[in-house]
Design an enzyme around this catalytic site. Sequence first.
Site, PDB file in Angstrom:
ATOM      1  CE  LYS A  31      -1.918   1.677   3.945  1.00  0.00           C
ATOM      2  NZ  LYS A  31      -1.667   3.116   4.025  1.00  0.00           N
ATOM      3  CG  PHE A  59      -3.947   8.662  -3.381  1.00  0.00           C
ATOM      4  CD1 PHE A  59      -2.726   9.097  -2.715  1.00  0.00           C
ATOM      5  CD2 PHE A  59      -3.877   7.813  -4.594  1.00  0.00           C
ATOM      6  CE1 PHE A  59      -1.535   8.768  -3.378  1.00  0.00           C
ATOM      7  CE2 PHE A  59      -2.941   7.561  -5.282  1.00  0.00           C
ATOM      8  CZ  PHE A  59      -1.625   8.021  -4.805  1.00  0.00           C
ATOM      9  CE  LYS A  60      -6.510   6.865   5.411  1.00  0.00           C
ATOM     10  NZ  LYS A  60      -4.967   6.367   4.972  1.00  0.00           N
ATOM     11  CB  ALA A  62     -12.469  12.322   1.224  1.00  0.00           C
ATOM     12  N   PRO A 168      -5.338  -1.542   9.601  1.00  0.00           N
ATOM     13  CG  PRO A 168      -5.595   0.581   9.067  1.00  0.00           C
ATOM     14  CD  PRO A 168      -6.324  -0.692   8.892  1.00  0.00           C
ATOM     15  CB  ALA A 172       4.196   1.727  14.560  1.00  0.00           C
ATOM     16  CD  GLN A 173      -1.597   3.401  13.747  1.00  0.00           C
ATOM     17  OE1 GLN A 173      -2.841   3.525  14.174  1.00  0.00           O
ATOM     18  NE2 GLN A 173      -1.332   3.306  12.523  1.00  0.00           N
TER      19      GLN A 173
HETATM   20  P1  BMP Z   1       2.002   2.154  10.469  1.00  0.00           P
HETATM   21  O1  BMP Z   1       1.802   0.658  10.741  1.00  0.00           O
HETATM   22  O2  BMP Z   1       3.317   2.510  10.084  1.00  0.00           O
HETATM   23  O3  BMP Z   1       1.270   2.954  11.686  1.00  0.00           O
HETATM   24  O4  BMP Z   1       1.136   2.529   9.313  1.00  0.00           O
HETATM   25  C1  BMP Z   1      -0.023   2.210   9.241  1.00  0.00           C
HETATM   26  C2  BMP Z   1      -0.478   2.732   7.735  1.00  0.00           C
HETATM   27  O5  BMP Z   1      -1.869   2.527   7.559  1.00  0.00           O
HETATM   28  C3  BMP Z   1      -0.198   4.102   7.342  1.00  0.00           C
HETATM   29  O6  BMP Z   1      -0.067   4.343   6.016  1.00  0.00           O
HETATM   30  C4  BMP Z   1      -1.622   4.961   7.750  1.00  0.00           C
HETATM   31  O7  BMP Z   1      -1.873   6.038   7.049  1.00  0.00           O
HETATM   32  C5  BMP Z   1      -2.639   3.749   7.189  1.00  0.00           C
HETATM   33  N1  BMP Z   1      -3.978   3.764   7.857  1.00  0.00           N
HETATM   34  C6  BMP Z   1      -4.023   3.578   9.411  1.00  0.00           C
HETATM   35  O8  BMP Z   1      -2.912   3.729  10.106  1.00  0.00           O
HETATM   36  N2  BMP Z   1      -5.073   3.775  10.076  1.00  0.00           N
HETATM   37  C7  BMP Z   1      -6.265   3.919   9.644  1.00  0.00           C
HETATM   38  O9  BMP Z   1      -7.262   4.007   9.889  1.00  0.00           O
HETATM   39  C8  BMP Z   1      -6.343   4.197   8.024  1.00  0.00           C
HETATM   40  C9  BMP Z   1      -5.014   4.038   7.289  1.00  0.00           C
HETATM   41  O10 BMP Z   1      -5.057   3.869   6.105  1.00  0.00           O
END
Ligand code: BMP
Length: 225
Positions: A31, A59-60, A62, A168, A172-173
């Site tokens: 992605k 590109f979400k 909207a 996602p 990291a989150q």
């Molecule tokens: P990361 O694992 O580094 O946090 O990346 C998560 C990816 O998913 C990023 O590209 C972010 O823009 C995307 N994303 C997200 O984290 N949460 C959402 O709700 C929707 C996303 O597209």
Amino acid sequence: MTEVILALDVGTRDAAVSIAEKTGPYLDAIKIGYPLVLAAGLTIADELSAGGLPLIADFKVADIPNTSRLIAEEVFSHGFSGIICHGFVGRDSVLACVDTAHDHGGECYVVTEMSHPGAVDFFHGGIAERIAALVCETGADGIIAPATRPERTQMLRTLIGTRKILSPGVGAQGGDPSAIAGIVDGIIVGRAIYESADPAGAAQQYAQFRSLRGTNPHLPYPLRE
Ligand code: BMP
């Protein structure tokens, strides 16, 4: 199988190509979105898609239907196989992305609830449920739903049935892959792979969760093979 999708949000073309090459054997899709495309140009999509993995355009989208369609047309002329749009813009704008994707043999995923803490300010209180209903009405291929709130994603699964969920927020989150991989069709992982000292090894670790698809005991939804 729960797919592993790399969120390739790196800042240069060279880093993108290098990490895609190293991690590719453990991935099911890549992605990319604003961070990489604004840095490297949209031609990076042509380059990455030539590597053989499906490429999803995050590109979400909207916008009004006409602009959304123009964006989607451009996306699908650069080798992408899927596009992500927002759902809160309403049925006609979502349909513009869905129809354009399908015209090109691609898929459209709709953001139903986001993974970051602030998402609860807006998406809770019935909005995510309404977007999930819109996904079914418009024939979208699936949703983006948070790995950081497995209980919400599980609830959304009951609303969208066998449409795909890409999730996602893993790594990291703070999202735990073992808690989400059994509910969804794909986990989206970014920094935990591309910021790792060993991106290939990290991707390989996440690939172990592929076998968890459909194993959530609380969720008797019919599996698509
Ligand atoms: P990361 O694992 O580094 O946090 O990346 C998560 C990816 O998913 C990023 O590209 C972010 O823009 C995307 N994303 C997200 O984290 N949460 C959402 O709700 C929707 C996303 O597209």
